[in-house]
Design an enzyme around this catalytic site. Structure first.
Site, PDB file in Angstrom:
ATOM      1  N   ASP A  67       0.817  -1.211   0.000  1.00 31.71           N
ATOM      2  CA  ASP A  67       0.000   0.000   0.000  1.00 31.71           C
ATOM      3  C   ASP A  67       0.853   1.266   0.000  1.00 31.71           C
ATOM      4  O   ASP A  67       2.085   1.200   0.153  1.00 31.71           O
ATOM      5  CB  ASP A  67      -0.962   0.008   1.205  1.00 31.71           C
ATOM      6  N   ASN A 136      -7.645  -3.094  14.157  1.00 28.01           N
ATOM      7  CA  ASN A 136      -9.021  -3.387  13.734  1.00 28.01           C
ATOM      8  C   ASN A 136      -9.084  -4.572  12.767  1.00 28.01           C
ATOM      9  O   ASN A 136     -10.116  -4.835  12.167  1.00 28.01           O
ATOM     10  CB  ASN A 136      -9.658  -2.143  13.095  1.00 28.01           C
ATOM     11  N   HIS A 138      -7.280  -4.902   9.975  1.00 26.43           N
ATOM     12  CA  HIS A 138      -7.001  -4.613   8.570  1.00 26.43           C
ATOM     13  C   HIS A 138      -5.702  -5.287   8.127  1.00 26.43           C
ATOM     14  O   HIS A 138      -4.804  -5.541   8.929  1.00 26.43           O
ATOM     15  CB  HIS A 138      -6.995  -3.098   8.272  1.00 26.43           C
ATOM     16  N   GLU A 143      -9.577  -2.011   5.132  1.00 23.82           N
ATOM     17  CA  GLU A 143     -10.197  -1.732   6.424  1.00 23.82           C
ATOM     18  C   GLU A 143     -11.461  -2.600   6.593  1.00 23.82           C
ATOM     19  O   GLU A 143     -11.941  -3.199   5.621  1.00 23.82           O
ATOM     20  CB  GLU A 143     -10.573  -0.246   6.490  1.00 23.82           C
TER      21      GLU A 143
HETATM   22  P1  PGA Z   1       2.205  -1.690  12.625  1.00 24.60           P
HETATM   23  O1  PGA Z   1       1.084  -1.609  11.489  1.00 24.60           O
HETATM   24  O2  PGA Z   1       3.146  -2.774  12.228  1.00 24.60           O
HETATM   25  O3  PGA Z   1       2.837  -0.330  12.586  1.00 24.60           O
HETATM   26  O4  PGA Z   1       1.505  -1.975  13.898  1.00 24.60           O
HETATM   27  C1  PGA Z   1       0.485  -2.772  11.031  1.00 24.60           C
HETATM   28  C2  PGA Z   1      -0.673  -2.441  10.130  1.00 24.60           C
HETATM   29  O5  PGA Z   1      -1.376  -1.447  10.377  1.00 24.60           O
HETATM   30  O6  PGA Z   1      -0.894  -3.194   9.168  1.00 24.60           O
END
Ligand code: PGA
Length: 245
Positions: A67, A136, A138, A143
């Site tokens: 992304d 959450n 995702h 999302e």
């Molecule tokens: P993080 O993000 O490794 O910074 O916790 C993971 C994500 O949001 O996919």
């Protein structure tokens, strides 16, 4: 689904790096789909070490990113292209012609999404996808509510994700929108490795392992994938039922 629990985030990073290196040794021309965020930083650090010890080359592989924020120049300090350059591509022998990150500043983002999806297809599909997970549930920037057959597209980020990711930006929110590889694209990968570290991921991890498969928890659909491994540190595993440990 396989679950491996490591002592801490460093052990998690080492184990993830070893899995990537193993894939590349078995198939030097592998197509990889890679994450950003804080969780995979240890994996990239260990991959750089493994490369420095001349145990693996990345020169024939192709790399896609999951992304990118929409509306950021690629040189923006919080862009994922810059993250990948600073944390990984800087220090290994990747062929930059085979490195793809969605262009968050493309004049027509919809065309950019199509181009990106076609590039993945043209490369022959993803051999190994490495994912982080949001609190959450995702994956990438898919999302809650993302369709399981979605493809690379522009998405609106939830308020909670924008707040969690705000630290990389001036102000109290990350950008409103991003380009993400879709759920269907991720699920088409031959192998999937999901990394989760820290207590604030424990609930999401329990939902992935034990919860119903629902678009409200995008990562829950990974239960259906035939070659899915969850790499956790002890804290991220702390809400799992005993029989899953
Ligand atoms: P993080 O993000 O490794 O910074 O916790 C993971 C994500 O949001 O996919």
């Amino acid at each position: 689904m396989q679950i491996r629990i490591l002592e801490d985030s460093d052990g998690l990073g080492r184990s993830a790096a070893e899995a990537v290196a193993k894939e590349l040794k078995a198939k030097p021309r592998s197509i990889l789909l890679l994450p950003t965020g804080s969780t995979p930083l240890d994996m990239y650090r260990h991959l750089i070490d493994i490369h420095a010890q001349e145990q693996v080359s990345f020169s024939q592989a192709t790399f896609f990113n999951l992304d990118e924020y929409l509306g950021l120049f690629s040189e923006h300090p919080a862009s994922y292209r810059r993250y990948m350059e600073e944390n990984f591509y800087c220090c290994v022998d990747t062929d930059l012609d085979r490195v793809y990150v969605p262009n968050g500043n493309a004049p027509d983002p919809a065309v950019e999404c199509e181009r990106y999806e076609e590039a993945i297809k043209g490369a022959g599909g993803i051999d190994l996808c490495v994912l982080g997970i949001g609190r959450n549930g995702h994956i990438g920037f898919n999302e809650p509510g993302a369709s399981f057959d979605s493809r690379t597209r522009v998405v609106r980020l939830t308020e909670s994700t924008r707040r969690v990711n705000a630290e990389d930006f001036e102000g109290d929110r990350a950008p409103e929108k991003a380009i993400t590889v879709g759920m269907g694209t991720i699920l088409g990968s031959k192998k999937i490795l999901l990394l989760a570290s820290g207590e604030n991921k424990a609930t999401a991890v329990a939902r992935v392992v034990e919860g119903p498969i629902t678009e409200e928890v995008p990562a829950s659909v990974l239960q259906r994938h035939s070659n899915f491994t969850l790499l956790l540190d002890q804290e991220a595993a702390s809400s799992l039922c005993k029989e899953n440990l």
